[in-house]
Design an enzyme around this catalytic site. Structure first.
Site, PDB file in Angstrom:
ATOM      1  N   CYS A   2       0.991 -20.468   9.976  1.00 57.93           N
ATOM      2  CA  CYS A   2       2.657 -19.457  10.711  1.00 57.93           C
ATOM      3  C   CYS A   2       3.627 -20.219  10.475  1.00 57.93           C
ATOM      4  CB  CYS A   2       2.181 -20.954  12.155  1.00 57.93           C
ATOM      5  SG  CYS A   2       0.605 -20.081  12.492  1.00 57.93           S
ATOM      6  N   ARG A  27       3.466 -16.581   3.835  1.00 58.92           N
ATOM      7  CA  ARG A  27       2.735 -17.536   3.942  1.00 58.92           C
ATOM      8  C   ARG A  27       1.285 -17.189   4.828  1.00 58.92           C
ATOM      9  NH1 ARG A  27       5.219 -22.314   4.967  1.00 58.92           N
ATOM     10  NH2 ARG A  27       4.184 -23.439   6.351  1.00 58.92           N
ATOM     11  N   TRP A  76      -1.042 -17.113  12.008  1.00 53.85           N
ATOM     12  CA  TRP A  76      -1.820 -17.724  11.286  1.00 53.85           C
ATOM     13  C   TRP A  76      -3.278 -17.861  12.606  1.00 53.85           C
ATOM     14  CZ3 TRP A  76      -5.624 -20.390   9.741  1.00 53.85           C
ATOM     15  CH2 TRP A  76      -6.837 -19.924   8.277  1.00 53.85           C
ATOM     16  N   ASN A 102       4.217 -23.813  15.302  1.00 49.81           N
ATOM     17  CA  ASN A 102       3.190 -24.587  14.786  1.00 49.81           C
ATOM     18  C   ASN A 102       2.265 -25.929  14.918  1.00 49.81           C
ATOM     19  OD1 ASN A 102       4.450 -21.794  13.511  1.00 49.81           O
ATOM     20  ND2 ASN A 102       5.506 -23.250  11.942  1.00 49.81           N
ATOM     21  N   GLY A 103       1.175 -26.014  14.387  1.00 48.38           N
ATOM     22  CA  GLY A 103       0.003 -27.022  14.338  1.00 48.38           C
ATOM     23  C   GLY A 103      -0.928 -26.720  15.361  1.00 48.38           C
ATOM     24  N   GLU A 484     -10.836 -22.242 -12.751  1.00 45.29           N
ATOM     25  CA  GLU A 484      -9.253 -21.919 -11.982  1.00 45.29           C
ATOM     26  C   GLU A 484      -9.315 -20.376 -11.789  1.00 45.29           C
ATOM     27  OE1 GLU A 484      -7.257 -22.872  -9.702  1.00 45.29           O
ATOM     28  OE2 GLU A 484      -4.965 -21.117 -10.712  1.00 45.29           O
ATOM     29  N   LYS A 488      -8.655 -17.568  -9.359  1.00 46.59           N
ATOM     30  CA  LYS A 488      -7.619 -16.544  -8.806  1.00 46.59           C
ATOM     31  C   LYS A 488      -8.163 -15.309  -9.270  1.00 46.59           C
ATOM     32  CE  LYS A 488      -4.602 -17.905  -8.580  1.00 46.59           C
ATOM     33  NZ  LYS A 488      -4.633 -19.644  -8.324  1.00 46.59           N
ATOM     34  N   GLU A 491      -9.821 -14.642  -5.538  1.00 50.64           N
ATOM     35  CA  GLU A 491      -8.825 -14.212  -4.198  1.00 50.64           C
ATOM     36  C   GLU A 491      -8.012 -13.480  -4.424  1.00 50.64           C
ATOM     37  OE1 GLU A 491      -6.206 -17.879  -3.722  1.00 50.64           O
ATOM     38  OE2 GLU A 491      -6.307 -18.032  -6.016  1.00 50.64           O
ATOM     39  N   HIS A 507     -29.928 -23.561 -16.796  1.00 40.04           N
ATOM     40  CA  HIS A 507     -30.662 -24.767 -15.557  1.00 40.04           C
ATOM     41  C   HIS A 507     -31.031 -23.371 -13.856  1.00 40.04           C
ATOM     42  CE1 HIS A 507     -31.260 -28.153 -18.114  1.00 40.04           C
ATOM     43  NE2 HIS A 507     -29.646 -27.860 -18.487  1.00 40.04           N
TER      44      HIS A 507
HETATM   45  C1  F6R Z   1      -5.136 -20.833  -4.725  1.00 41.86           C
HETATM   46  C2  F6R Z   1      -4.337 -21.643  -4.001  1.00 41.86           C
HETATM   47  C3  F6R Z   1      -4.529 -22.753  -3.183  1.00 41.86           C
HETATM   48  C4  F6R Z   1      -3.577 -24.208  -3.110  1.00 41.86           C
HETATM   49  C5  F6R Z   1      -4.599 -25.054  -2.444  1.00 41.86           C
HETATM   50  C6  F6R Z   1      -3.650 -26.368  -1.348  1.00 41.86           C
HETATM   51  O1  F6R Z   1      -4.302 -19.765  -5.636  1.00 41.86           O
HETATM   52  O2  F6R Z   1      -2.989 -21.608  -3.602  1.00 41.86           O
HETATM   53  O3  F6R Z   1      -5.887 -22.807  -3.123  1.00 41.86           O
HETATM   54  O4  F6R Z   1      -3.858 -24.559  -4.262  1.00 41.86           O
HETATM   55  O5  F6R Z   1      -4.811 -24.769  -0.806  1.00 41.86           O
HETATM   56  O6  F6R Z   1      -2.244 -25.549  -1.604  1.00 41.86           O
HETATM   57  P1  F6R Z   1      -1.364 -27.095  -2.514  1.00 41.86           P
HETATM   58  O7  F6R Z   1      -0.949 -27.473  -3.970  1.00 41.86           O
HETATM   59  O8  F6R Z   1       0.035 -26.760  -1.048  1.00 41.86           O
HETATM   60  O9  F6R Z   1      -2.008 -28.458  -1.738  1.00 41.86           O
END
Ligand code: F6R
Length: 612
Positions: A2, A27, A76, A102-103, A484, A488, A491, A507
Site C-alpha cells: 500500500c 509498490r 494491496w 497502511n499496516g 537469484e 529473477k 518472478e 539425489h
Molecule cells: C526479488 C525481490 C524480493 C526482495 C525481498 C526483500 O526480486 O526484490 O525478493 O529481495 O522482498 O526485500 P527487502 O530487501 O526490501 O527487505
C-alpha cells in the site's frame, strides 16, 4: 504494498495526489482512492478497483474534485477482497472523518464488535475502516480531532501509517505512524505526507522521518510533530539526495532494464567512498578488534533476493573469517527460538528497510542480546533506524519490483564488510586483502564490460522463452548465484524454475530433466569448475539443453561442451558472483520481454512487503 500520499497546500490537491500515487505504483496495489476536502463541496471521495488509470479517468485527472487538502491511497488487499468498497479512503458513518491506512490493525474485530453494539454501521470488510469509525466515536466524545486521534491510537493494536482528514478542519491533515513508514515533506506550495519518498520528490526534498508513536499536524504552512501524549517533539529535517529523474525511466522501456544498466554506477557509489588508499573504511561501523574477536557466531537474516545475498556472503565470509555463518530467512528466524547471545553478530539485509519479517527478526535478535548490523538502501527506513549499526547501499531508488541494482550493491558491500571484519580478526593475509580490494575497485568497469554483451542472452531468451520449466545448477558460489537467477526468472516471466546445488542432482532432482529441458549451468567458481563441467555432461546425457555462464578464461573449455555460453570477466572469487548474476538478470528480463509480461510490476508481487 500500500501507498499513502497526503497534501495540505495552496494548489488543487487531486492532481498532486494522483501523480504521487502513480509514482508509488511500482509498490504493487489492486485498488486506489483519493479524498479531497474543498471549501464548496466538503469531503469528496473517489475510489476504483484495479489500475490507477481508472481513478484518473473517473476524476478527469483530478479536475472533478475541488480543494487543496487531500489524501490518496493505493491498496494491496489484506482484509477483504480488492474492490471499490474496501479501497481507501475509508469514511466514518457520519461522513466527517476520512482516512487512509497502511499496516494491519490486529484488534480490529474486537473494536468493530464494540462499535457495532453501539449502533455503528460498517461499509467494508477492512481493518482500516475500524479506525475511521473509532475516530468519529472519540471525536463525538471530545470534540477535538487531535485528542480523538490520541484516544484512538491508544485503543488500536498493530501497525499503522495513517493520513486523516476531518470535514471540520479545512486546512489540516493529521498523520500518525507505528511500524509502517511515513514521512513528512515541506514544500514551497504546501506540506505532504507519504509512505514513500518517491511520491513527493517532485515537490520537495526536504523531509522529516516520523518515528513510531508520533502524530503530525500538517497544514499548508508546515508540519508539527507530537509524541503519543500530544507533547510537541523537535524533529530534524533531512534532504533527500537524489532527484526526480532517478525515479523515472529515462527513455528505457522498463525500470528493471534501466536498473540493470545502472549497476556499475550504483556499485561505484556504494564502494568507492569505502575504499581509501587500498583500505576498507566503513563509517558507521565502530567495531574494535576486541569486539570482533568476541563474536562467536554470525547470522545473516533477510528475505527473497536479499536472502540470496546472504547465501553468497555465507560462502565468502566463512572463508574470510573462519567463523560459522548461518543464513536464515527472516520469516523463519523470528519464530525459531534462535541461539543468539551478546557474542552473536546479526547481519540484516534489506533494500527497503521496511520488510516486516526482516524487521521482526532483527527485533528478536536485539531482544536476545545480539549486535545488529543492517545493510539497507532506503535512508531513514525503520530497519536502518533500529539497527545498532547501519551501512547504506547507495543504489538510488529501485522502482522495478524485481531487484537488480539493490541486490548487486548489497552483495558488493557485504564483501567489504566481510573483508573489514577478517582484517580486524587477522584471518586474511595482506596479499589476499589487496587482491580483494583490487577486485572491488575493478568491479564497476568489469560490470560495464558484461553489460556491453547482451546478444547471447537475447538469443537464448528468444530460443527458450516458451519453456515451462528451467533449471539452474551450480556449486558453492555458483549455486548461490543460481538461486537469484532462478528467482529473477520466475518472478518476472512466470516460468517455473528451480536452482539446485549440482551435487544434489543425483539425489533426486535429475529425474526432472527430460529431452529439451533448459539447464542454466553456472561454471564460474574456479576450484570446482571441472565438477561443473561434469554436471553439464550429466544433464546433457539426459537430453537437456545447456546455457552455460562461465568466465572468460574458462570459456573455451566450457564452449566445447555446452550448447550456448555467456562469459563474464575473471575476478577474485569473492566478487565473481557480482559479475555472474548480471547475465542471469538479463536472461530473465529478455525472457519476460518475449513473453509480454508486466516486467516492472509482476502479478501478485509488491515491492516492499510490510505485512507478514
Ligand atoms: C526479488 C525481490 C524480493 C526482495 C525481498 C526483500 O526480486 O526484490 O525478493 O529481495 O522482498 O526485500 P527487502 O530487501 O526490501 O527487505
Amino acid at each position: 504494498m500500500c501507498g499513502i500520499i497526503g497534501f495540505a497546500g495552496r494548489e488543487e490537491a487531486a492532481p498532486i495526489l494522483l501523480d504521487g500515487l502513480e509514482r508509488m505504483e511500482y509498490r504493487g496495489y489492486d485498488s486506489a482512492g483519493i479524498a479531497v476536502r474543498g471549501e464548496a463541496r466538503g469531503l469528496q471521495i473517489r475510489k476504483t478497483k484495479g489500475r490507477l488509470q481508472a481513478l484518473a479517468d473517473l476524476t478527469h485527472g483530478g479536475a472533478d474534485l475541488e480543494g487543496t487538502l487531500g489524501i490518496g491511497h493505493t491498496r494491496w488487499a489484506t482484509h477483504g477482497e480488492p474492490n471499490e468498497v474496501n479501497a481507501h479512503p475509508h469514511v466514518s458513518e457520519n461522513g466527517r472523518v476520512a482516512l487512509v491506512h497502511n499496516g494491519i490493525i490486529e484488534n480490529y474485530l474486537e473494536i468493530k464488535e464494540h462499535l457495532q453494539k453501539l449502533g455503528v454501521a460498517f461499509a467494508s470488510d477492512t481493518d482500516s475502516e475500524v479506525v475511521a469509525q473509532l475516530l468519529e466515536y472519540h471525536y463525538n466524545e471530545c470534540g477535538n480531532m487531535m485528542e480523538a486521534v490520541g484516544r484512538c491510537l491508544r485503543r488500536i493494536e498493530g501497525s499503522y501509517a495513517l493520513g486523516i482528514l476531518c470535514a471540520d478542519y479545512p486546512d489540516t491533515l493529521i498523520a500518525a505512524r507505528k511500524d509502517s513508514p511515513l514521512i513528512l515533506g515541506c514544500g514551497e506550495h504546501g506540506s505532504f505526507i507519504a509512505s514513500d519518498v518517491t511520491a513527493i520528490i517532485k515537490h520537495t526534498r526536504d523531509v522529516i522521518y516520523m518515528d513510531d508513536g508520533e502524530i503530525a499536524v500538517v497544514t499548508p504552512n508546515g508540519v508539527s510533530v507530537f509524541d503519543d501524549e500530544l507533547v510537541p517533539v523537535e524533529k530534524a529535517h533531512s534532504q533527500v539526495d537524489w532527484d526526480v529523474s532517478a525515479a523515472e525511466k529515462g527513455g528505457h522501456a522498463h525500470f528493471m532494464f534501466k536498473e540493470i544498466l545502472e549497476q556499475p554506477e550504483a556499485i561505484r557509489r556504494t564502494l568507492s567512498p569505502r575504499l581509501k588508499e587500498g583500505r576498507v573504511v566503513l563509517e558507521g561501523l565502530d567495531l574494535t578488534a576486541e569486539d570482533v574477536r568476541r563474536i562467536s557466531r554470525i547470522f545473516i537474516i533477510a528475505c527473497g533476493s536479499a536472502y540470496h545475498v546472504g547465501v553468497v556472503s555465507k560462502y565468502n565470509w566463512e572463508k574470510l573469517l573462519r567463523r560459522p555463518v548461518e543464513v536464515v530467512l527472516a520469516s523463519e528466524f523470528r519464530y525459531c527460538d534462535p541461539l543468539v547471545d551478546e557474542n552473536t553478530l546479526v547481519m540484516v539485509i534489506s533494500q527497503s528497510g521496511e520488510t516486516l519479517d526482516t524487521m521482526a527478526a532483527m527485533r528478536e535478535a536485539k531482544r536476545l542480546g545480539g549486535r545488529t548490523l543492517a545493510v539497507v538502501n532506503v535512508v531513514g527506513s525503520s530497519i536502518a533506524r533500529e539497527a545498532d549499526h547501519v551501512l547504506y547501499t547507495w543504489a538510488g531508488p529501485e522502482i522495478a519490483v524485481a531487484t537488480t541494482k539493490a541486490y548487486s550493491t548489497q552483495l558488493a558491500l557485504m564483501n567489504l564488510v566481510g573483508l573489514y571484519l577478517a582484517d580486524l580478526l587477522g584471518t586474511v593475509s595482506g596479499e589476499e586483502y589487496r587482491a580483494i580490494v583490487a577486485a572491488a575497485e575493478a568491479l564497476p568497469g568489469q560490470l560495464e564490460q558484461v553489460l556491453g554483451h547482451m546478444e547471447e542472452l537475447q538469443y537464448a531468451a528468444s530460443r527458450y522463452f516458451n519453456h515451462s520449466s528451467i533449471f539452474f545448477i551450480g556449486r558453492n558460489l555458483d549455486y548461490a548465484v543460481g538461486l537469484e537467477g532462478s528467482l529473477k526468472l520466475k518472478e518476472i516471466s512466470y516460468i517455473h524454475s528451480e536452482a539446485y546445488a549440482s551435487g544434489e542432482l543425483k539425489h533426486g532432482t535429475i529425474s526432472l530433466i527430460e529431452p529439451g529441458t533448459l539447464v542454466v549451468a553456472l561454471g564460474m567458481y574456479g576450484p570446482l569448475f571441472d565438477k561443473a563441467m561434469s554436471n553439464v555432461v550429466e544433464v546433457q546425457a539426459r537430453g537437456a539443453e545447456v546455457l552455460a555462464v562461465t568466465t572468460e578464461s574458462r570459456l573455451e573449455k566450457m564452449g566445447k561442451t555446452a550448447g550456448l555460453t555467456a562469459a563474464v570477466p575473471d575476478t577474485h572469487p569473492v566478487f565473481q558472483p557480482s559479475l555472474g548474476v548480471v547475465p542471469l538478470q538479463l536472461f530473465a528480463y529478455f525472457v519476460a520481454l518475449q513473453r509480454g509480461c508486466d516486467i516492472d510490476k509482476p502479478r501478485n508481487l509488491a515491492k516492499s512487503v510490510t505485512v507478514e
